[in-house]
Design a protein around this motif. Structure first.
Motif, short mmCIF file in Angstrom:
data_model
loop_
_atom_site.label_atom_id
_atom_site.label_comp_id
_atom_site.label_asym_id
_atom_site.label_seq_id
_atom_site.Cartn_x
_atom_site.Cartn_y
_atom_site.Cartn_z
N LEU A 1 -26.12 50.76 56.82
CA LEU A 1 -25.98 49.17 56.98
C LEU A 1 -25.49 48.94 58.12
CD1 LEU A 1 -26.89 46.48 56.59
CD2 LEU A 1 -24.68 46.52 54.72
N ILE A 2 -25.84 48.42 59.07
CA ILE A 2 -24.98 47.87 60.30
C ILE A 2 -25.17 46.58 60.38
CG2 ILE A 2 -24.80 48.13 63.28
CD1 ILE A 2 -27.00 49.74 62.86
N ARG A 3 -24.18 46.39 59.93
CA ARG A 3 -23.49 44.94 60.15
C ARG A 3 -23.84 44.41 61.52
NH1 ARG A 3 -18.93 47.62 57.12
NH2 ARG A 3 -18.92 47.24 55.30
N ARG A 4 -23.11 42.66 61.34
CA ARG A 4 -23.29 41.88 62.48
C ARG A 4 -22.55 42.28 63.83
NH1 ARG A 4 -24.32 35.26 62.35
NH2 ARG A 4 -24.78 35.11 63.93
N ASP A 5 -21.08 42.63 63.17
CA ASP A 5 -20.18 43.23 63.80
C ASP A 5 -20.24 44.55 64.50
OD1 ASP A 5 -19.83 44.39 61.74
OD2 ASP A 5 -17.92 43.24 62.09
N GLY A 6 -21.31 44.77 63.91
CA GLY A 6 -21.54 46.62 64.11
C GLY A 6 -20.76 47.49 63.77
N THR A 7 -20.28 47.71 62.53
CA THR A 7 -19.92 48.03 61.59
C THR A 7 -20.74 48.39 60.70
OG1 THR A 7 -18.61 46.70 59.82
CG2 THR A 7 -17.15 47.35 62.60
N GLU A 8 -20.31 49.58 59.86
CA GLU A 8 -21.48 50.55 59.69
C GLU A 8 -21.22 51.37 57.91
OE1 GLU A 8 -23.39 53.73 61.24
OE2 GLU A 8 -23.90 52.84 63.34
N SER A 9 -21.65 50.99 57.01
CA SER A 9 -21.39 51.74 56.02
C SER A 9 -22.42 52.37 55.36
CB SER A 9 -20.92 50.49 55.08
OG SER A 9 -21.45 49.71 54.88
N ILE A 10 -21.87 52.64 54.41
CA ILE A 10 -23.40 54.03 53.90
C ILE A 10 -23.56 52.91 52.78
CG2 ILE A 10 -23.94 55.40 52.36
CD1 ILE A 10 -22.09 57.36 54.07
N ILE A 11 -25.05 52.53 51.96
CA ILE A 11 -25.02 51.80 50.91
C ILE A 11 -26.58 52.35 49.97
CG2 ILE A 11 -25.00 49.60 52.68
CD1 ILE A 11 -28.33 49.57 52.63
N GLU A 12 -26.55 51.73 49.18
CA GLU A 12 -27.97 52.36 48.20
C GLU A 12 -28.25 51.30 47.82
OE1 GLU A 12 -27.14 55.75 44.48
OE2 GLU A 12 -26.53 53.46 44.45
N TYR A 13 -30.01 51.39 47.99
CA TYR A 13 -30.22 50.05 47.43
C TYR A 13 -32.01 50.19 46.76
CZ TYR A 13 -33.58 51.41 51.21
OH TYR A 13 -35.16 52.91 52.36
N SER A 14 -31.88 49.13 46.30
CA SER A 14 -33.48 48.51 45.39
C SER A 14 -34.37 47.86 45.45
CB SER A 14 -33.45 49.26 43.69
OG SER A 14 -32.72 48.21 43.39
N VAL A 15 -35.38 47.58 46.05
CA VAL A 15 -36.58 46.67 46.26
C VAL A 15 -37.54 46.42 44.97
CG1 VAL A 15 -37.53 45.48 47.67
CG2 VAL A 15 -36.23 47.39 48.92
N ALA A 16 -37.90 44.76 44.93
CA ALA A 16 -38.38 44.82 43.92
C ALA A 16 -39.04 43.43 44.24
CB ALA A 16 -38.04 44.45 42.96
N PRO A 17 -41.03 43.57 44.08
CA PRO A 17 -41.39 41.94 44.17
C PRO A 17 -41.14 41.00 43.60
CG PRO A 17 -43.11 43.91 43.33
CD PRO A 17 -41.03 44.29 43.61
N VAL A 18 -40.97 39.19 44.07
CA VAL A 18 -40.88 38.38 43.26
C VAL A 18 -42.09 37.84 42.78
CG1 VAL A 18 -40.05 36.30 43.07
CG2 VAL A 18 -38.42 38.47 44.11
N CYS A 19 -42.41 37.53 41.56
CA CYS A 19 -43.68 36.71 40.85
C CYS A 19 -43.91 35.07 41.08
CB CYS A 19 -43.96 37.91 39.83
SG CYS A 19 -44.79 39.54 40.54
N ASP A 20 -44.99 34.64 41.16
CA ASP A 20 -44.66 32.93 40.39
C ASP A 20 -45.23 32.81 39.08
OD1 ASP A 20 -47.34 33.45 40.34
OD2 ASP A 20 -46.99 32.82 42.93
N VAL A 21 -45.56 32.09 38.94
CA VAL A 21 -45.75 31.74 38.06
C VAL A 21 -47.29 32.48 36.88
CG1 VAL A 21 -44.18 29.54 37.24
CG2 VAL A 21 -46.64 29.38 38.40
N THR A 22 -48.04 32.14 38.41
CA THR A 22 -49.28 33.13 38.10
C THR A 22 -49.59 34.41 37.95
OG1 THR A 22 -49.87 32.72 40.49
CG2 THR A 22 -50.17 30.60 39.68
N GLY A 23 -48.47 35.19 39.02
CA GLY A 23 -48.43 35.99 38.24
C GLY A 23 -48.40 37.30 40.02
N GLY A 24 -48.06 36.18 41.16
CA GLY A 24 -48.58 36.22 42.41
C GLY A 24 -47.40 36.53 42.60
N ILE A 25 -47.73 37.89 43.73
CA ILE A 25 -46.70 37.54 44.68
C ILE A 25 -46.03 36.93 45.24
CG2 ILE A 25 -45.51 39.59 46.55
CD1 ILE A 25 -45.83 40.63 43.30
N SER A 26 -44.82 36.42 45.33
CA SER A 26 -43.88 35.31 45.90
C SER A 26 -43.41 35.95 47.28
CB SER A 26 -44.04 34.28 45.62
OG SER A 26 -42.32 34.51 44.37
#
Length: 880
Positions: free
Chosen positions: A408-433
């Motif tokens: 991850l490159i921060r706004r000030d340019g410094t860096e750090s090693i990260i671990e991440y996961s991503v998931a979609p967000v669904c609305d009440v109808t089940g669609g991706i919002s």
């Protein structure tokens, strides 16, 4: 100020012409400007005459008739009403209305109470009782309107009565009842008059009869006549009103009606008033019940209640949603993981506190910004990224599992090693919002993992590669040497007498010495080579880049020279040497294990060669290595199997030739190998730690035998026992000597402990303390092998020494061509000057005895006098 309800008045007078309505409205407005409380036309003398005349003219000019009826008395009326009353003005003013019209007294009292109680305007036709009055002959009936008047506090103060002539209709003219009955009969609300405590129905109006579908209910009890309306609660209220004499109002009841004229038979709701009727004496004689249909109001209220309930439920849902949102906000801001949410366009719409701290973007600044700008990530190795992970998830509409190693490159340019996961967000109808990414900094974790990996492969004390890493590097070096047809060398080092330093000065000093040795070893080799600590005081050096015997010899000499220099540690000037064994690939082994084992074997050969040297591995060394292992294994069982014995060699007075003492010498009688001398097994015992229990057995056995000889009458000046370095440095050594003397009964003065010069000088200060404790016990102390060490004369003078034993090598030198006995002469002279007894070891010839006598040496010991003997033969020697 009186406030006539003019709007109510106008609306209630629906039979009056429009022109007359305007006149009444103007009149009411004018009347409302004055305070009529307790005032009559005749009482307006204090007013301005012009104003009084104006008010009077207005009231007298109005037709229909008007009257202001105060709380109890007639306050003001006009001429038209006076004519209607057929009374003169002074007679009616200030009188009660029922007194002015007695034929209507009951009606008037009931009417007044009803209006005062309910505030309802009443419209009714009443007959004229003065038909002889000309203006009234044409109109025998009046249409009367009675309206409440309110004071400043909105309380009913009085009644405004307005009368208008009404044409006599045939039905009313012929059948018109009395005024009260007419009002009672035509009233729109449910009205029933009950008499007596049994609540017998005496009167019921048309509205009540319609509710019961015309049934005859007069003369019946209310419970029998109207069972659908009467229950225990209804009767209880009747009894309560009858018994207390107080009215009960506002009691709402559902009534199930079965009226065929109604479109539905659903329950109707009536609002009841229970009004007690009192006689002249004030006793309750009946109950007047009035009921108003409030079904529509109730249903409307229920609908409003349902709507209100729906609103409340919606508010509760919204409040719960708010609480859930607030709770989620608190949780998200409390966790250490960063969370960023984006919409379908990949624009940021949420950051928690951790995300703000990690990216350097404030939430307000980041909102609506592209995710790739707020959260800039690159591959930790390639430093590139084709597509942002969150954009990939939105495109494919499926989650992405945990991914480590991104930067991850921060706004000030410094860096750090990260671990991440991503998931979609669904609305009440089940669609991706949108999508949400969760990540955390693993820089510290990776640093810790690297540190743990380093610790797993390196020695914690010296930071040198440990055995695990060394084996890996040897394997790699062998593979490379095999490919190129080259050699490599392995040096196995063991520090000489390091245990003595560790035992005497402590482990802290020993650890610092090991660190100093590690630094010097590293300085002796190339960067491509490896210096490793195997454990304890053992080191291994791997020499690569085609290192053969010659190259290994150069490095070994360099190591010996470097380590021979003193180490100044914590105020101590320490000297340490090393024994080195060398093995060469591929002649001495083709794998790491064999090379290390053979180098270790060669190192022991260097030890046997006098230490502080190096030896190359030879095949016959394996034979000796195997023998050494067998010796160690057998020695561990020697004590239990009573295979160890003591022999005794006498010490003789050179002047008298008499035996003055004996030295106990250890022997091992092995069942297969026979009698073994100490030089075969004592070094092994010292290396494996068995020397301590063996040494205590020797001391106990020697003291026991000396005491046994004494008990049998054999005279022996002292028994001498050699003490190893490991024994002498143990903290419990002095206590163990004391315990053995107490156990065997031997006098301390009969025991002589022999300690080598090198052991004493390794830590002179500590040695002085131990020697002094032994001396205080009465034990004799002797320096063994004197002259072979590096003793300081100043320390030697401080030691409480009783005996100096000249090493056999100096005594043997007396007979050589080059030897002239200078050292022996010097030692004898020094011992004499220090008042210490001098004993010469290794005396084997008469010439040596003569030389020692001339120099006044006190005692001699060696084969010239006797070989070491077993206890039995030594006793025979003592007897002779």
């Amino acid at each position: 100020m009186l406030l006539p309800a003019s709007s109510t008045l106008i609306l209630s007078m629906n039979n009056i012409k429009n022109s007359e309505l305007n006149e009444i409205g103007e009149m009411a407005s004018l009347i409302s400007e004055f305070d009529w409380s307790g005032t009559s036309l005749g009482a307006m003398s204090d007013w301005n005459a012009s104003l009084r005349n104006t008010v009077a003219e207005i009231l007298d000019s109005i037709w229909p008739t008007m009257i202001l009826w105060g709380p109890d008395l007639i306050q003001i009326y006009n001429d038209a009403y006076r004519i209607m009353l057929a009374a003169r003005h002074p007679a009616a003013l200030g009188q009660r209305m029922q007194d002015c019209r007695p034929e209507e007294s009951e009606f008037i009292v009931s009417l007044y109470r009803q209006i005062r109680k309910t505030g309802i305007t009443v419209n009714i036709e009443v007959p004229v009782h003065t038909p002889d009055i000309a203006p009234l002959q044409k109109f025998p009936h009046f249409a009367m309107t009675y309206s409440p008047l309110y004071d400043e506090s909105a309380s009913i103060y009085g009644i405004l009565a307005v009368a208008k002539e009404a044409e006599c209709r045939p039905d009313t003219a012929q059948f018109a009842p009395e005024p009260f009955q007419q009002m009672f009969r035509q009233a729109p609300g449910f009205m029933v008059l009950l008499k007596g405590p049994d609540h017998v129905i005496e009167m019921a109006n048309l509205a009540a009869k319609r509710l019961v579908e015309g049934r005859d209910i007069i003369g019946k009890t209310v419970s029998a006549a109207i069972p659908e309306m009467v229950d225990q609660g209804f009767l209880a209220l009747l009894d309560k009103a009858y018994g207390s004499g107080n009215a009960i109002t506002g009691t709402e009841m559902p009534i199930s009606l079965h009226n065929s004229s109604m479109a539905d038979a659903s329950p109707r709701y009536l609002d009841f008033i229970y009004q007690p009727i009192k006689d002249i004496e004030g006793q309750v004689s009946g109950i007047f019940i009035e009921g108003h249909d409030v079904t529509e109001k109730k249903l409307t209220g229920d609908a409003l209640s349902h709507a209100h309930q729906h609103i409340i439920e919606r508010m509760v849902i919204e409040e719960n949603l708010f609480l859930d949102k607030a709770r989620a906000e608190v949780i998200l801001n409390s966790i250490s993981d960063a969370v960023i949410g984006v919409d379908m366009a990949g624009k940021v719409d949420y950051l928690n506190v951790a995300a703000q701290n990690m990216t350097g973007w404030a939430r307000d600044e980041a909102r609506s910004q592209p995710i790739a700008k707020v959260m800039q990530v690159v591959d930790g190795i390639t430093r590139k990224l084709d597509k942002h992970p969150i954009e990939w998830v939105i495109q494919h509409q499926k989650p992405m599992a945990m991914v480590p190693g991104m930067v991850l490159i921060r706004r000030d340019g410094t860096e750090s090693i990260i671990e991440y996961s991503v998931a979609p967000v669904c609305d009440v109808t089940g669609g991706i919002s949108g999508a949400v990414i969760m990540f955390h900094d693993i820089s510290a974790v990776q640093m810790m993992a690297m540190k743990m990996a380093h610790l797993a492969q390196h020695d914690f004390l010296t930071n040198l590669p440990n055995r695990l890493l060394l084996n890996d590097r040897i394997t790699q070096a062998i593979s490379q040497a095999e490919r190129h047809g080259t050699h490599l060398a392995l040096l196995f080092l063991d520090l000489d007498n390091f245990k003595h330093i560790n035992d005497s000065l402590g482990h802290a000093i020993g650890d610092k010495l090991l660190q100093s040795v590690a630094r010097r070893l590293s300085s002796c080799v190339r960067n491509s080579d490896t210096v490793s600590r195997q454990g304890g005081d053992e080191f291994v050096v791997l020499l690569t880049e085609d290192s053969d015997r010659e190259g290994a010899s150069v490095i070994a000499d360099k190591v010996l020279d470097m380590l021979s220099m003193s180490h100044f540690i914590s105020g101590h000037d320490l000297h340490v040497t090393t024994s080195i064994g060398i093995s060469i690939y591929p002649t001495d082994g083709r794998n790491a294990e064999t090379l290390i084992k053979n180098a270790d074997t060669a190192m022991y050969q260097a030890k046997e060669k006098g230490r502080n040297n190096y030896q190359f591995f030879k095949n016959d060394m394996n034979v000796r290595a195997v023998q050494r292992q067998v010796i160690e294994t057998s020695l561990r069982h020697a004590l239990k199997r009573e295979q160890l014995i003591l022999h005794y060699q006498p010490k003789v007075n050179l002047t008298t030739g008499k035996i003055t003492g004996a030295e106990a010498l250890l022997r091992w009688v092995h069942p297969q190998w026979g009698l073994m001398l100490p030089n075969r097994f004592v070094p092994v015992a010292e290396d494996c730690g068995l020397i301590v229990p063996i040494g205590r057995w020797v001391l106990r056995e020697a003291c026991t035998q000396a005491q046994r000889w004494k008990n049998s009458g054999l005279l022996l000046g002292s028994i001498a026992v050699n003490i190893s370095a490991l024994e002498f440095r143990r903290r419990d050594f002095v206590d163990s000597v004391r315990a053995i003397l107490d156990e065997t009964g031997l006098a301390p003065g009969s025991l002589q402990l022999e300690i080598t010069e090198s052991v004493l000088m390794r830590d002179a200060e500590s040695s002085t303390q131990v020697l002094q404790q032994l001396k205080n016990m009465g034990v004799q102390l002797a320096v063994d092998d004197f002259g072979t060490g590096y003793s300081s004369l100043s320390y030697l003078n401080q030691f409480p020494i009783d005996v100096l034993k000249i090493d056999r090598s100096f005594v043997q030198d007396i007979l050589t061509a080059q030897g002239n006995g200078i050292i022996v002469s010097a030692v004898i002279a020094m011992g004499t000057s220090l008042k210490q007894q001098v004993v010469a070891e290794g005396v084997e010839q008469q010439r040596q005895v003569d030389f020692l006598k001339i120099r006044h040496c006190d005692e001699g010991q060696g084969f010239f006098f006797s070989q070491p003997l077993c206890a039995k033969h030594f006793a025979t020697l003592l007897k002779g």
